[in-house]
Write an enzyme that holds these catalytic residues in place. Structure first.
Site, mmCIF file in Angstrom:
data_model
loop_
_atom_site.group_PDB
_atom_site.id
_atom_site.type_symbol
_atom_site.label_atom_id
_atom_site.label_comp_id
_atom_site.label_asym_id
_atom_site.label_seq_id
_atom_site.Cartn_x
_atom_site.Cartn_y
_atom_site.Cartn_z
ATOM 1 N N THR A 260 55.215 45.978 25.305
ATOM 2 C CA THR A 260 55.898 44.761 25.183
ATOM 3 C C THR A 260 55.619 44.283 23.861
ATOM 4 O OG1 THR A 260 55.963 44.131 27.411
ATOM 5 C CG2 THR A 260 56.137 42.270 25.989
ATOM 6 N N TYR B 230 47.716 53.730 32.223
ATOM 7 C CA TYR B 230 49.149 53.047 32.117
ATOM 8 C C TYR B 230 50.256 54.125 32.709
ATOM 9 C CZ TYR B 230 53.005 50.143 30.045
ATOM 10 O OH TYR B 230 54.278 49.472 29.765
ATOM 11 N N LYS C 247 48.124 50.420 35.511
ATOM 12 C CA LYS C 247 49.013 49.381 35.332
ATOM 13 C C LYS C 247 50.307 50.360 35.883
ATOM 14 C CE LYS C 247 51.919 46.629 32.318
ATOM 15 N NZ LYS C 247 52.390 46.270 31.133
#
Length: 255
Positions: free
Chosen positions: A49, A134, A158
């Site tokens: 992001t 991740y 995550k």
């Protein structure tokens, strides 16, 4: 099981740039501090992001340091520090930890290879800072199989895929900290006892993100439209949402 670094909602922080495309450390740090004041419990700097693909190691370290300095000590800073191979990832991890990261978030290479060796190098570079894997294949590196989680030197994962089935598998197969990265699963993650969520939409909708994790169905529904907008037009869609709420810059390096 080691206690997670935090529980609840973290923001996958946008990186704010000036009109010339330079990293605006001060504005980014101020945005992080504002979200923490609104209840966000941890901050991810330089994740996907945050347009991580466009940041140098030095920029990442400087951004980490600025955000860490702007936040209360009890709000952890996690820095995205992935690499195309273990040497590059280790160097990025060292830069992140040197900048003050409390933990690092690391995706595996797109061509997975020896996953254990990759994360062993990352964990060595991180030292005492916890490593979160991740899983967002196709967007941020390659796959982290659920079956591999117990074998890796990581404290958590995550998972941004938005798969409820995989979330259930992660929680059943492993006692590490599981964080969802999809705004579509926030309420479910809280109900199932996941450690938390790391959300892009929390940049503009912190209260709704917190409420959804706490079990508020209306708040979960309210996250759908911004979630879809951020997904369909990245980073422009998300940055326009943040700008509309807080008056921040919409400048981006991607797109």
């Amino acid at each position: 099981m080691t206690e997670p670094l935090w529980t609840g909602v973290a923001v996958a922080l946008v990186t704010l740039f000036d009109d010339d495309g330079a990293v605006d450390e001060r504005a980014t740090a101020a945005h992080a501090a504002r979200l923490a004041a609104e209840g966000i419990q941890a901050v991810l700097v330089g994740g996907s992001t945050g347009e991580s693909d466009t940041l140098s190691d030095a920029e990442l370290a400087g951004l980490t340091a600025a955000v860490r300095a702007a936040l209360p000590g009890d709000v952890p800073v996690v820095t995205g520090a992935s690499g195309a191979w273990r040497g590059a990832a280790a160097a990025r991890v060292q830069a992140a930890v040197g900048g003050g990261a409390d933990a690092v978030l690391v995706a595996p290479p797109r061509r997975r290879g020896d996953l254990a060796a990759y994360y062993a190098a990352v964990a060595e570079a991180a030292g005492p800072a916890p490593v979160l894997a991740y899983h967002f294949p196709g967007v941020a590196g390659g796959e982290v199989p659920v079956a591999a989680l117990p074998e890796l030197p990581i404290a958590g994962v995550k998972d941004s895929t938005g798969s409820a089935e995989r979330l259930l598998q992660e929680l059943a197969a492993w006692d590490g900290a599981v964080f969802v990265g999809s705004a579509a699963l926030v309420l479910l993650a809280g109900a199932l006892g996941a450690a938390g969520a790391i959300l892009a939409v929390a940049n503009a909708y912190p209260a709704e993100s917190l409420a959804a994790f706490g079990g508020d169905a209306a708040a979960q529904r309210a996250l759908l439209a911004p979630h879809l907008r951020a997904k369909e037009s990245f980073p422009a869609g998300l940055k326009s949402l943040v700008a509309a709420r807080y008056g921040t810059s919409e400048a981006a390096r991607l797109g």
